[in-house]
Design an enzyme around this catalytic site. Structure first.
Site, short mmCIF file in Angstrom:
data_model
loop_
_atom_site.label_atom_id
_atom_site.label_comp_id
_atom_site.label_asym_id
_atom_site.label_seq_id
_atom_site.Cartn_x
_atom_site.Cartn_y
_atom_site.Cartn_z
N SER A 64 22.96 29.98 28.11
CA SER A 64 22.92 28.53 27.92
C SER A 64 22.42 27.81 29.17
O SER A 64 21.62 26.87 29.09
CB SER A 64 24.32 28.03 27.55
OG SER A 64 24.74 28.61 26.33
N ASP A 101 16.51 35.79 24.07
CA ASP A 101 16.48 34.33 24.01
C ASP A 101 15.78 33.70 25.21
O ASP A 101 15.06 32.70 25.05
CB ASP A 101 17.91 33.78 23.92
CG ASP A 101 18.41 33.72 22.48
OD1 ASP A 101 17.79 34.38 21.61
OD2 ASP A 101 19.40 33.02 22.22
N ASN A 134 14.84 33.98 17.16
CA ASN A 134 16.01 33.38 16.53
C ASN A 134 16.83 32.63 17.57
O ASN A 134 18.05 32.59 17.51
CB ASN A 134 16.87 34.45 15.85
CG ASN A 134 17.85 33.86 14.85
OD1 ASN A 134 17.73 32.72 14.44
ND2 ASN A 134 18.84 34.65 14.45
N ARG A 142 17.72 27.58 9.88
CA ARG A 142 18.55 26.89 10.87
C ARG A 142 18.13 25.42 10.99
O ARG A 142 16.95 25.11 11.15
CB ARG A 142 18.49 27.60 12.22
CG ARG A 142 18.97 29.04 12.12
CD ARG A 142 19.08 29.73 13.45
NE ARG A 142 20.16 29.17 14.26
CZ ARG A 142 20.52 29.63 15.45
NH1 ARG A 142 19.86 30.67 15.96
NH2 ARG A 142 21.50 29.09 16.12
N ASP A 188 31.67 29.84 20.45
CA ASP A 188 30.96 31.11 20.64
C ASP A 188 31.92 32.27 20.87
O ASP A 188 31.49 33.43 20.86
CB ASP A 188 29.98 31.01 21.81
CG ASP A 188 28.64 30.44 21.39
OD1 ASP A 188 28.40 30.31 20.18
OD2 ASP A 188 27.82 30.12 22.27
N GLU A 232 23.34 32.26 14.15
CA GLU A 232 22.45 33.37 13.83
C GLU A 232 22.70 33.92 12.43
O GLU A 232 21.79 34.45 11.79
CB GLU A 232 22.62 34.48 14.87
CG GLU A 232 21.96 34.20 16.20
CD GLU A 232 22.74 33.30 17.13
OE1 GLU A 232 22.37 33.17 18.30
OE2 GLU A 232 23.76 32.71 16.69
N HIS A 258 24.06 39.08 17.66
CA HIS A 258 24.56 39.76 18.85
C HIS A 258 26.07 39.70 18.98
O HIS A 258 26.71 40.66 19.40
CB HIS A 258 23.89 39.17 20.09
CG HIS A 258 24.04 37.69 20.22
ND1 HIS A 258 24.35 37.06 21.40
CD2 HIS A 258 23.91 36.67 19.31
CE1 HIS A 258 24.40 35.75 21.22
NE2 HIS A 258 24.13 35.49 19.96
N ARG A 259 26.65 38.58 18.63
CA ARG A 259 28.10 38.43 18.82
C ARG A 259 28.90 39.25 17.81
O ARG A 259 30.03 39.66 18.09
CB ARG A 259 28.49 36.95 18.79
CG ARG A 259 27.78 36.16 19.87
CD ARG A 259 28.50 34.90 20.29
NE ARG A 259 27.68 34.12 21.20
CZ ARG A 259 27.51 34.39 22.50
NH1 ARG A 259 28.13 35.44 23.02
NH2 ARG A 259 26.73 33.63 23.25
#
Length: 430
Positions: free
Chosen positions: A29, A55, A99, A129, A317, A345, A391-392
């Site tokens: 971020s 990213d 993404n 999105r 997050d 995502e 990813h998370r």
């Protein structure tokens, strides 16, 4: 980037609880915010501790395609960038953002202050999105931007000729990135701009982060209770800027301590951070962990875990990290007020419910969150965990495999979005 297998079987934890220190990579971020501001600035900037991930790479590649001189020394975690003083050198470009929601929204706003014809697109999920609220705000300030397919999502097409300033209204309950992108671009409007937030602003700590980056580069908008912002015409000034370690990434190692009863220290993160996601350790503290907060580091020591009922809007997050910790807590955990993570995502609320149930949990899915009834150890189930190119999901459910035998993570390479070295760092802690 590392090479990843198609699937990865997580080894259950055996032996004594871990005692380890880790340093996670730089904040995604902060890196992408600093890249946008430095690109718009007057003069050169050096971003130290910068993240190298999917990213940030799509952001760097997009800036290069726009004529910005960017050099990324990945080994040194250093990005040098020559600012364009508010006008991108290339006036016609077709940009690919993968993404990356931050890249999409921050670039869309930044391009509007320049002059040229631009198109922004990404992977198939990116075409789902939302971006319409940002486009509406920009068009109200004199831009000409639209959703090419008239879906309110990318591809975005724009005929840019600067922003007039004036009054802007931006919806706050879908993504704070709309407001962040707008705020970072507005110093290059022709006149002062007043931004009003409509509805409840989600993920408010990310707006604090945005304002902190802007101030570091010499621009200081006024902020009235995160409801009204006033931005005067100004120029960012290039500088050296240090990127903190990523607090969202650190949550996985704090959770590892909680689940295993070990002690994990994350170096480089303390209470002075501008990242709200470090507040995740407060939730773990309520669940029974011990937290040591020291200058330059934070330590979590696991203990018997109890359930919590928690509003995670400000630290959304880390919702998936907490959902996995809840599998091993005594009692029923409720996660509330995070309906906006359905637009990430993947639909993270639904994805969590589906995958947690595979492991034996009973999960009630609500529009704005989850209620998690953890299974007893005798009811644990082996499972192949779908990651939804998110990813998370991969990093969070890897933690479940430390206790539940037979957990396989599908598409483990999706961690490259923000943390390419995650599997190596997890193995090092072992």
């Amino acid at each position: 980037m590392p090479e990843y297998p198609a699937e990865l079987v997580v080894e259950t934890w055996t032996g004594a609880p871990p005692e380890a220190s880790v340093r996670v990579p730089g904040s995604k971020s902060l890196t992408n915010r600093a890249l946008i501001v430095a690109a718009l600035a007057h003069g050169p900037s050096r971003l130290t501790g910068a993240l190298d991930s999917d990213d940030t790479r799509v952001m760097v590649d997009a800036l290069k395609a726009l004529g910005i001189a960017v050099e990324h020394d990945r080994d040194a975690a250093l990005i040098t960038i020559e600012g364009c003083n508010g006008r991108f050198p290339v006036d016609k470009a077709d940009l690919f953002v993968g993404n990356s929601g931050t890249t999409l929204r921050f670039l869309t706003a930044a391009l509007a202050v320049g002059k040229g014809s631009y198109r922004i697109d990404g992977v198939p999920r990116m075409r789902q999105r939302p971006v319409s609220d940002l486009l509406q705000a920009l068009n109200g300030l004199g831009s000409n931007a639209k959703s090419e397919l008239e879906t309110g999502c990318p591809p975005v097409v724009m005929e840019a000729d600067g922003l007039d300033g004036g009054w802007a209204f931006v919806r706050g309950d879908v993504s704070s990135q709309f407001l962040s992108g707008l705020l970072m671009a507005l110093p290059y409007s022709r006149e002062e701009t007043v931004v009003e937030v409509e509805g409840t602003l989600v993920s408010q700590p990310y707006i604090t982060m945005t304002l902190d980056v802007m101030r570091a580069f010499g621009v200081d908008p006024s902020n009235r209770k995160n409801r009204r912002f006033v931005v005067h015409p100004a120029l960012y000034q290039g500088r050296e800027y240090r990127i903190e370690p990523d607090a969202s990434a650190a949550s996985y190692f704090f959770a590892l301590a909680a689940i295993t009863g070990g002690s994990i220290t994350v170096e480089g993160l303390d209470e002075a951070t501008v990242q709200g996601d470090l507040d995740f350790v407060d939730v773990l503290e309520h669940m029974g962990c011990t937290v040591r907060r020291e200058a330059g580091k934070t330590t979590v020591v696991g203990g018997p875990l109890r359930a919590v009922d928690v509003d995670m809007n400000a630290i959304s997050d880390t919702v998936m990290t907490l959902a996995v910790v809840a599998l091993f807590a005594d009692g029923i955990t409720r996660i509330r007020n995070v309906g906006h993570i359905r637009h990430k995502e993947t639909d993270r609320i639904n994805a969590l419910a589906v995958e947690l149930r595979k492991l034996g949990a009973v999960v009630d899915e609500h529009p704005d969150g989850l209620v998690i009834h953890p299974p007893s150890p005798s009811a644990w189930k082996p499972a192949s965990i779908a990651t939804y190119d998110d990813h998370r999901m991969a990093m969070s459910f890897a933690l479940a495999g430390l206790k539940i035998p037979g957990v396989t993570i599908l598409d483990p390479g999706c961690v490259a979005k923000t943390y390419p070295g995650f599997w190596d760092d997890l193995a090092a802690v072992r």
